[in-house]
Design a protein around this motif. Structure first.
Motif, PDB file in Angstrom:
ATOM      1  N   THR A  37     -14.152 -22.720-154.238  1.00 55.14           N
ATOM      2  CA  THR A  37     -15.598 -22.927-154.230  1.00 55.14           C
ATOM      3  C   THR A  37     -16.075 -23.189-155.653  1.00 55.14           C
ATOM      4  OG1 THR A  37     -15.858 -21.506-152.297  1.00 55.14           O
ATOM      5  CG2 THR A  37     -17.822 -21.873-153.656  1.00 55.14           C
ATOM      6  N   GLU A  38     -16.756 -24.313-155.829  1.00 54.89           N
ATOM      7  CA  GLU A  38     -17.250 -24.677-157.160  1.00 54.89           C
ATOM      8  C   GLU A  38     -18.552 -23.955-157.470  1.00 54.89           C
ATOM      9  OE1 GLU A  38     -16.490 -28.721-158.714  1.00 54.89           O
ATOM     10  OE2 GLU A  38     -16.507 -29.243-156.583  1.00 54.89           O
ATOM     11  N   ILE A  39     -18.798 -23.760-158.754  1.00 53.68           N
ATOM     12  CA  ILE A  39     -20.062 -23.213-159.237  1.00 53.68           C
ATOM     13  C   ILE A  39     -20.638 -24.265-160.172  1.00 53.68           C
ATOM     14  CG2 ILE A  39     -21.152 -21.359-160.538  1.00 53.68           C
ATOM     15  CD1 ILE A  39     -18.929 -19.523-159.402  1.00 53.68           C
ATOM     16  N   LEU A  40     -21.757 -24.843-159.726  1.00 55.17           N
ATOM     17  CA  LEU A  40     -22.315 -26.028-160.383  1.00 55.17           C
ATOM     18  C   LEU A  40     -23.790 -25.819-160.708  1.00 55.17           C
ATOM     19  CD1 LEU A  40     -20.872 -28.561-157.777  1.00 55.17           C
ATOM     20  CD2 LEU A  40     -19.965 -28.123-160.071  1.00 55.17           C
ATOM     21  N   PRO A  41     -24.298 -26.519-161.719  1.00 54.27           N
ATOM     22  CA  PRO A  41     -25.735 -26.428-161.993  1.00 54.27           C
ATOM     23  C   PRO A  41     -26.532 -27.057-160.849  1.00 54.27           C
ATOM     24  CG  PRO A  41     -24.690 -28.078-163.413  1.00 54.27           C
ATOM     25  CD  PRO A  41     -23.592 -27.408-162.648  1.00 54.27           C
ATOM     26  N   ALA A  42     -27.652 -26.441-160.526  1.00 49.24           N
ATOM     27  CA  ALA A  42     -28.523 -26.992-159.487  1.00 49.24           C
ATOM     28  C   ALA A  42     -28.998 -28.369-159.919  1.00 49.24           C
ATOM     29  CB  ALA A  42     -29.705 -26.063-159.242  1.00 49.24           C
ATOM     30  N   SER A  43     -29.067 -29.252-158.954  1.00 47.10           N
ATOM     31  CA  SER A  43     -29.572 -30.607-159.180  1.00 47.10           C
ATOM     32  C   SER A  43     -30.645 -30.854-158.126  1.00 47.10           C
ATOM     33  CB  SER A  43     -28.416 -31.606-159.092  1.00 47.10           C
ATOM     34  OG  SER A  43     -27.749 -31.506-157.862  1.00 47.10           O
ATOM     35  N   PRO A  44     -31.295 -32.014-158.137  1.00 47.01           N
ATOM     36  CA  PRO A  44     -32.352 -32.220-157.144  1.00 47.01           C
ATOM     37  C   PRO A  44     -31.872 -31.905-155.723  1.00 47.01           C
ATOM     38  CG  PRO A  44     -32.402 -33.982-158.747  1.00 47.01           C
ATOM     39  CD  PRO A  44     -31.162 -33.160-159.041  1.00 47.01           C
ATOM     40  N   PHE A  45     -32.718 -31.200-154.996  1.00 52.14           N
ATOM     41  CA  PHE A  45     -32.446 -30.827-153.608  1.00 52.14           C
ATOM     42  C   PHE A  45     -33.376 -31.637-152.723  1.00 52.14           C
ATOM     43  CE2 PHE A  45     -33.110 -28.401-149.754  1.00 52.14           C
ATOM     44  CZ  PHE A  45     -31.824 -27.980-149.422  1.00 52.14           C
ATOM     45  N   TYR A  46     -32.791 -32.310-151.743  1.00 51.91           N
ATOM     46  CA  TYR A  46     -33.565 -33.147-150.826  1.00 51.91           C
ATOM     47  C   TYR A  46     -33.533 -32.522-149.441  1.00 51.91           C
ATOM     48  CZ  TYR A  46     -32.875 -36.427-154.630  1.00 51.91           C
ATOM     49  OH  TYR A  46     -32.840 -37.011-155.870  1.00 51.91           O
ATOM     50  N   PRO A  47     -34.683 -32.051-148.938  1.00 56.81           N
ATOM     51  CA  PRO A  47     -34.689 -31.478-147.591  1.00 56.81           C
ATOM     52  C   PRO A  47     -34.190 -32.492-146.563  1.00 56.81           C
ATOM     53  CG  PRO A  47     -36.730 -30.949-148.722  1.00 56.81           C
ATOM     54  CD  PRO A  47     -35.999 -31.969-149.571  1.00 56.81           C
ATOM     55  N   ALA A  48     -33.419 -31.990-145.621  1.00 55.67           N
ATOM     56  CA  ALA A  48     -32.930 -32.839-144.530  1.00 55.67           C
ATOM     57  C   ALA A  48     -34.087 -33.169-143.588  1.00 55.67           C
ATOM     58  CB  ALA A  48     -31.826 -32.114-143.769  1.00 55.67           C
ATOM     59  N   GLU A  49     -33.824 -34.097-142.702  1.00 57.80           N
ATOM     60  CA  GLU A  49     -34.803 -34.499-141.713  1.00 57.80           C
ATOM     61  C   GLU A  49     -35.232 -33.298-140.870  1.00 57.80           C
ATOM     62  OE1 GLU A  49     -32.103 -37.900-142.805  1.00 57.80           O
ATOM     63  OE2 GLU A  49     -31.856 -35.785-142.419  1.00 57.80           O
ATOM     64  N   GLU A  50     -36.429 -33.366-140.330  1.00 54.63           N
ATOM     65  CA  GLU A  50     -37.023 -32.244-139.600  1.00 54.63           C
ATOM     66  C   GLU A  50     -36.137 -31.732-138.470  1.00 54.63           C
ATOM     67  OE1 GLU A  50     -39.262 -29.140-138.639  1.00 54.63           O
ATOM     68  OE2 GLU A  50     -39.557 -30.370-140.431  1.00 54.63           O
ATOM     69  N   GLU A  51     -35.428 -32.617-137.775  1.00 52.31           N
ATOM     70  CA  GLU A  51     -34.597 -32.157-136.657  1.00 52.31           C
ATOM     71  C   GLU A  51     -33.458 -31.245-137.098  1.00 52.31           C
ATOM     72  OE1 GLU A  51     -33.019 -36.472-137.336  1.00 52.31           O
ATOM     73  OE2 GLU A  51     -34.976 -35.487-137.397  1.00 52.31           O
ATOM     74  N   HIS A  52     -33.134 -31.242-138.397  1.00 54.79           N
ATOM     75  CA  HIS A  52     -32.071 -30.381-138.908  1.00 54.79           C
ATOM     76  C   HIS A  52     -32.580 -29.032-139.419  1.00 54.79           C
ATOM     77  CE1 HIS A  52     -29.211 -33.556-138.414  1.00 54.79           C
ATOM     78  NE2 HIS A  52     -29.943 -34.374-139.155  1.00 54.79           N
ATOM     79  N   GLN A  53     -33.897 -28.891-139.533  1.00 57.44           N
ATOM     80  CA  GLN A  53     -34.463 -27.631-140.016  1.00 57.44           C
ATOM     81  C   GLN A  53     -34.472 -26.598-138.890  1.00 57.44           C
ATOM     82  OE1 GLN A  53     -34.843 -27.421-143.198  1.00 57.44           O
ATOM     83  NE2 GLN A  53     -34.598 -29.639-143.494  1.00 57.44           N
ATOM     84  N   ASP A  54     -34.056 -25.379-139.195  1.00 62.45           N
ATOM     85  CA  ASP A  54     -34.023 -24.285-138.206  1.00 62.45           C
ATOM     86  C   ASP A  54     -33.332 -24.713-136.921  1.00 62.45           C
ATOM     87  OD1 ASP A  54     -35.389 -22.394-139.835  1.00 62.45           O
ATOM     88  OD2 ASP A  54     -37.284 -23.371-139.334  1.00 62.45           O
ATOM     89  N   PHE A  55     -32.241 -25.443-137.066  1.00 62.31           N
ATOM     90  CA  PHE A  55     -31.534 -25.996-135.904  1.00 62.31           C
ATOM     91  C   PHE A  55     -31.121 -24.906-134.925  1.00 62.31           C
ATOM     92  CE2 PHE A  55     -28.080 -27.963-133.548  1.00 62.31           C
ATOM     93  CZ  PHE A  55     -28.601 -29.225-133.284  1.00 62.31           C
ATOM     94  N   TYR A  56     -30.728 -23.753-135.442  1.00 61.13           N
ATOM     95  CA  TYR A  56     -30.277 -22.675-134.559  1.00 61.13           C
ATOM     96  C   TYR A  56     -31.396 -22.166-133.658  1.00 61.13           C
ATOM     97  CZ  TYR A  56     -32.364 -18.786-137.251  1.00 61.13           C
ATOM     98  OH  TYR A  56     -33.228 -17.914-137.852  1.00 61.13           O
ATOM     99  N   LYS A  57     -32.649 -22.340-134.062  1.00 60.09           N
ATOM    100  CA  LYS A  57     -33.794 -21.932-133.242  1.00 60.09           C
ATOM    101  C   LYS A  57     -34.223 -23.051-132.288  1.00 60.09           C
ATOM    102  CE  LYS A  57     -35.907 -19.010-136.804  1.00 60.09           C
ATOM    103  NZ  LYS A  57     -37.072 -18.895-137.703  1.00 60.09           N
ATOM    104  N   LYS A  58     -34.250 -24.262-132.787  1.00 56.29           N
ATOM    105  CA  LYS A  58     -34.748 -25.401-132.005  1.00 56.29           C
ATOM    106  C   LYS A  58     -33.772 -25.875-130.945  1.00 56.29           C
ATOM    107  CE  LYS A  58     -37.300 -27.400-135.880  1.00 56.29           C
ATOM    108  NZ  LYS A  58     -37.291 -28.535-136.803  1.00 56.29           N
ATOM    109  N   ASN A  59     -32.484 -25.752-131.215  1.00 54.09           N
ATOM    110  CA  ASN A  59     -31.429 -26.258-130.323  1.00 54.09           C
ATOM    111  C   ASN A  59     -30.392 -25.161-130.095  1.00 54.09           C
ATOM    112  OD1 ASN A  59     -32.072 -29.291-130.161  1.00 54.09           O
ATOM    113  ND2 ASN A  59     -32.176 -28.829-132.345  1.00 54.09           N
ATOM    114  N   GLU A  60     -30.858 -24.043-129.581  1.00 55.73           N
ATOM    115  CA  GLU A  60     -30.031 -22.840-129.502  1.00 55.73           C
ATOM    116  C   GLU A  60     -28.724 -23.057-128.743  1.00 55.73           C
ATOM    117  OE1 GLU A  60     -30.463 -18.159-128.201  1.00 55.73           O
ATOM    118  OE2 GLU A  60     -32.189 -19.477-128.039  1.00 55.73           O
ATOM    119  N   VAL A  61     -28.785 -23.713-127.606  1.00 54.61           N
ATOM    120  CA  VAL A  61     -27.585 -23.901-126.792  1.00 54.61           C
ATOM    121  C   VAL A  61     -26.580 -24.787-127.523  1.00 54.61           C
ATOM    122  CG1 VAL A  61     -26.668 -24.867-124.636  1.00 54.61           C
ATOM    123  CG2 VAL A  61     -28.747 -23.474-124.601  1.00 54.61           C
ATOM    124  N   TYR A  62     -27.027 -25.936-128.026  1.00 58.96           N
ATOM    125  CA  TYR A  62     -26.118 -26.842-128.732  1.00 58.96           C
ATOM    126  C   TYR A  62     -25.573 -26.180-129.995  1.00 58.96           C
ATOM    127  CZ  TYR A  62     -24.066 -30.874-130.944  1.00 58.96           C
ATOM    128  OH  TYR A  62     -23.175 -31.715-131.541  1.00 58.96           O
TER     129      TYR A  62
END
Length: 178
Positions: free
Chosen positions: A131-156
């Protein structure tokens, strides 16, 4: 009274599987799935999966250090991954699924290095910790369908996680600690 919130950023394979383990702790104010560490601005999920952007799938955690320490967040992180696999995580293969800790300041860097060294010296894993340890760089949020996926698509989510082999690995490596 304003809280002094901090960020922690981790790559641990599929970001769907990295949200819930952090989301359930007191002091965690948010967990965002996204992309970091690469060279493409505002990449899409398909671009990152293609392996051409240099980005990792990652989670950015906003936390209150007066409630949960970064060291505790590191412990949670290590217990979600196979730190000896540099080709991806479980059934997700490729550079975008590798593991990494992205530090936001010198203190996080030192704590991450210390925790990685302690894990390596613990004898828990026979293979080296990659596991690498790297300086933080720009973080780009994923598309909305990937946010809280475990809640929105519990079965899948449960089906995908079950077939990945992640839970079996975690149980074997960490037992009931997770």
């Amino acid at each position: 009274m304003s809280k002094q919130l901090k960020k922690a950023t981790f790559a641990g394979g599929c970001f769907w599987c990295m949200v819930k383990p952090f989301d359930q702790w007191d002091g965690i104010h948010g967990v965002v799935s996204g992309y970091t560490g690469g060279h493409t601005e505002n990449p899409s999920y398909e671009e990152v999966k293609s392996g051409t952007t240099g980005h990792y799938e990652a989670v950015e955690i906003t936390y209150d250090p007066s409630v949960i320490a970064y060291e505790e967040i590191l412990t949670i992180y290590w217990q979600q991954i196979d730190p000896t696999d540099d080709g991806g995580q479980f059934h997700d293969r490729g550079d975008s699924y590798r593991t990494a800790i992205f530090y936001h300041d010198d203190e996080q860097k030192e704590l991450a290095l210390q925790s990685r060294n302690e894990l390596a010296e613990s004898g828990k894993f026979k293979d080296p910790i990659v596991t690498e340890i790297l300086p933080a760089s720009p973080f780009y949020p994923a598309e909305e369908e990937h946010q809280d996926f475990y809640k929105k698509n519990e079965v899948y989510y449960k089906q995908d996680r079950a077939k990945s082999g992640r839970d079996e690995f975690i149980e074997k490596a960490w037992g009931e600690q997770v």
